[in-house]
Design an enzyme around this catalytic site. Structure first.
Site, PDB file in Angstrom:
ATOM      1  N   ARG A  21       1.104  -1.406   0.165  1.00 30.24           N
ATOM      2  CA  ARG A  21      -0.559  -0.065  -0.377  1.00 30.24           C
ATOM      3  C   ARG A  21       0.553   1.231  -0.200  1.00 30.24           C
ATOM      4  NH1 ARG A  21      -4.707  -1.806   3.646  1.00 30.24           N
ATOM      5  NH2 ARG A  21      -6.448  -2.735   1.600  1.00 30.24           N
ATOM      6  N   LYS A  69     -20.747 -14.590   1.490  1.00 30.33           N
ATOM      7  CA  LYS A  69     -22.784 -14.146   2.525  1.00 30.33           C
ATOM      8  C   LYS A  69     -22.979 -13.017   0.799  1.00 30.33           C
ATOM      9  CE  LYS A  69     -22.633 -14.327   7.266  1.00 30.33           C
ATOM     10  NZ  LYS A  69     -22.377 -12.965   8.446  1.00 30.33           N
ATOM     11  N   GLY A 118     -10.982  -8.110  -0.784  1.00 32.03           N
ATOM     12  CA  GLY A 118      -9.686  -8.692   0.085  1.00 32.03           C
ATOM     13  C   GLY A 118      -9.448  -9.964  -0.325  1.00 32.03           C
ATOM     14  N   GLY A 133     -14.606  -3.273   0.242  1.00 32.67           N
ATOM     15  CA  GLY A 133     -15.636  -2.711   0.559  1.00 32.67           C
ATOM     16  C   GLY A 133     -16.645  -1.253  -0.571  1.00 32.67           C
TER      17      GLY A 133
HETATM   18  P1  ADP Z   1     -14.173 -11.174  -0.202  1.00 35.39           P
HETATM   19  O1  ADP Z   1     -13.416 -10.793   0.799  1.00 35.39           O
HETATM   20  O2  ADP Z   1     -13.125 -11.457  -2.255  1.00 35.39           O
HETATM   21  O3  ADP Z   1     -15.237 -10.314  -0.589  1.00 35.39           O
HETATM   22  P2  ADP Z   1     -15.412 -13.232   0.991  1.00 35.39           P
HETATM   23  O4  ADP Z   1     -15.317 -11.729   2.137  1.00 35.39           O
HETATM   24  O5  ADP Z   1     -17.239 -12.665   0.880  1.00 35.39           O
HETATM   25  O6  ADP Z   1     -14.553 -11.718  -0.075  1.00 35.39           O
HETATM   26  O7  ADP Z   1     -15.661 -14.052   0.892  1.00 35.39           O
HETATM   27  C1  ADP Z   1     -14.245 -15.071   1.374  1.00 35.39           C
HETATM   28  C2  ADP Z   1     -14.505 -16.195   2.122  1.00 35.39           C
HETATM   29  O8  ADP Z   1     -15.682 -17.090   1.606  1.00 35.39           O
HETATM   30  C3  ADP Z   1     -13.318 -17.213   2.561  1.00 35.39           C
HETATM   31  O9  ADP Z   1     -12.698 -16.948   3.714  1.00 35.39           O
HETATM   32  C4  ADP Z   1     -13.972 -18.240   1.534  1.00 35.39           C
HETATM   33  O10 ADP Z   1     -13.481 -19.088   3.219  1.00 35.39           O
HETATM   34  C5  ADP Z   1     -16.000 -18.136   2.196  1.00 35.39           C
HETATM   35  N1  ADP Z   1     -16.338 -19.707   1.271  1.00 35.39           N
HETATM   36  C6  ADP Z   1     -15.288 -19.183  -0.357  1.00 35.39           C
HETATM   37  N2  ADP Z   1     -16.626 -20.686  -0.264  1.00 35.39           N
HETATM   38  C7  ADP Z   1     -17.473 -20.975   0.635  1.00 35.39           C
HETATM   39  C8  ADP Z   1     -17.881 -22.339   0.958  1.00 35.39           C
HETATM   40  N3  ADP Z   1     -18.831 -23.186  -0.215  1.00 35.39           N
HETATM   41  N4  ADP Z   1     -18.952 -22.170   2.128  1.00 35.39           N
HETATM   42  C9  ADP Z   1     -18.051 -21.635   3.091  1.00 35.39           C
HETATM   43  N5  ADP Z   1     -16.812 -20.624   3.070  1.00 35.39           N
HETATM   44  C10 ADP Z   1     -16.967 -19.894   2.069  1.00 35.39           C
HETATM   45 MG    MG Z   2     -13.361 -11.095   2.903  1.00 30.27          MG
END
Ligand code: ADP
Ligand code: MG
Length: 354
Positions: A34, A174, A313, A336
């Site tokens: 960063r 989620k 992230g 976010g």
């Molecule tokens: P980002 O940070 O890229 O926006 P998220 O924070 O929404 O992504 O999601 C990342 C998390 O989702 C990871 O910790 C991963 O382990 C979890 N994840 C992905 N697929 C599954 C699954 N099938 N069951 C439970 N957790 C999951």
């Molecule tokens: Mg995340």
């Protein structure tokens, strides 16, 4: 106004940067990307005769002075990287509760440090904080930094007016946290490929057995509405948490990754893409038993000539851990903030510069 339009020679330029770097227990910086990412803006200003004053937050000191969150070591690292010591970095803005409160008097006090204002902290541009938003009203001369410009170009222009076919791949934990961005993308993209934990809420909404997989019961209606667009593709097979590969999830099964048939199907469909946006790992990628889906789709999107944009992230971490970062057109620095910008087409910190 762009950075190049500001007349900065002999002026004090106050720059909001994102030096919220990861640190170990002893307070050593474990990853300085960063700080490195802010160098083009800082060098440009110095080369054009400006006096540069930087400000940032670090961690969550919750409005109190807490030296574990001091920016001193960031300032030292910056001076090493720049090879000069005449750039000032103010102490952690979040030592003052007024920063996150968006206090006007505090913002005005900060504004006295500069004749011009530059915001290069995209990751906090969705917040109406004193240094990211409120402060802008006290400057006539203000502009986004080069990092911010790049985010605006890719997440704004490239995704708001995408070259088609435009596909979005969305995964992660989620549905509830990504519903807004899904609603926007479903109207812009030619197709959405949904994996990760949120796929199970969609599969349940489509009437399938999802066993013990994570399902957000209160979002089944929203998922059903999105499915009716006909533009959403869901996994065809699954790797379960016990390692079994299945097409239909048994009542005791928990989906942990997309399976090989899904990878093959999506890879084929993604071949003609001109623009691809990806957010969210397609399985529990931190565990190598469930990282194959994320890895294979990552490789697939870097094989063609599509403009590829990755935000989030964990998504960026997944791409970096697979050594694919250099093959992605744009890796967004905002978590976010990236999603909110795509959803709404604007962010407070960007609007305030206009
Ligand atoms: P980002 O940070 O890229 O926006 P998220 O924070 O929404 O992504 O999601 C990342 C998390 O989702 C990871 O910790 C991963 O382990 C979890 N994840 C992905 N697929 C599954 C699954 N099938 N069951 C439970 N957790 C999951
Ligand atoms: Mg995340």
């Amino acid at each position: 106004m762009q950075l190049q339009d500001l007349s900065v020679a002999g002026k004090r330029v106050l720059v909001r940067v994102d030096f919220n770097v990861p640190m170990d227990k002893e307070g050593h910086i474990t990853d300085d990307s960063r700080i490195r990412a802010s160098l083009p803006t800082i060098r440009y200003l110095l080369d054009n005769g400006a006096k540069v004053i930087l400000m940032s937050h670090l961690g969550r000191p919750d409005g109190k002075v807490d030296l574990r969150y001091s920016l001193k070591s960031c300032e030292e690292r910056l001076h090493q990287l720049l090879g000069r010591h005449d750039v000032t970095l103010l102490e952690n803005l979040r030592f003052h509760k007024e920063e996150e409160e968006g206090n006007v008097a505090f913002a005005q006090e900060l504004a006295k440090q500069g004749d011009c204002y530059v915001n290069d902290a995209f990751g906090t541009a969705h917040r109406k904080h004193a240094s990211t938003y409120v402060i802008a009203q006290f400057f006539k001369e203000k502009a986004p930094g080069f990092l911010m410009e790049k985010e605006i170009a890719f997440l704004g222009e490239a995704l708001l007016h995408p070259v088609h076919p435009f596909y979005a791949i969305i995964g992660g934990a989620k549905l509830s946290t990504k519903l807004g961005v899904l609603k926007t993308l479903v109207n812009k993209a030619d197709a959405l490929f949904i994996g990760g934990a949120m796929a199970y809420t969609f599969l349940r909404a489509a009437g399938q057995e999802t066993g013990k997989s994570l399902v957000e019961e209160s979002f089944l209606q929203e998922a059903a509405t999105l499915l009716r667009t006909g533009r959403i593709h869901l996994p065809l097979d699954h790797v379960l948490s016990d390692g079994r590969l299945v097409k239909e999830i048994p009542p005791e099964g928990q989906g942990a990754d997309i399976g090989p048939e899904t990878v093959a199907d999506w890879t084929k469909q993604l071949e003609n893409a001109k623009t691809i946006f990806w957010n969210g790992p397609l399985g529990i990628f931190e565990d190598t038993r469930f990282s194959a889906g994320t890895k294979k789709i990552g490789q697939a999107i870097t094989r063609g000539n599509a403009i590829t944009i990755v935000g989030g992230g964990d998504s960026v971490a997944a791409i970096e851990s697979q050594g694919l970062a250099s093959k992605i057109t744009h890796l967004s620095t905002g978590g976010g903030a990236s999603l909110e910008y795509i959803e709404k087409g604007s962010l407070p910190g960007i609007d305030a510069l206009k």
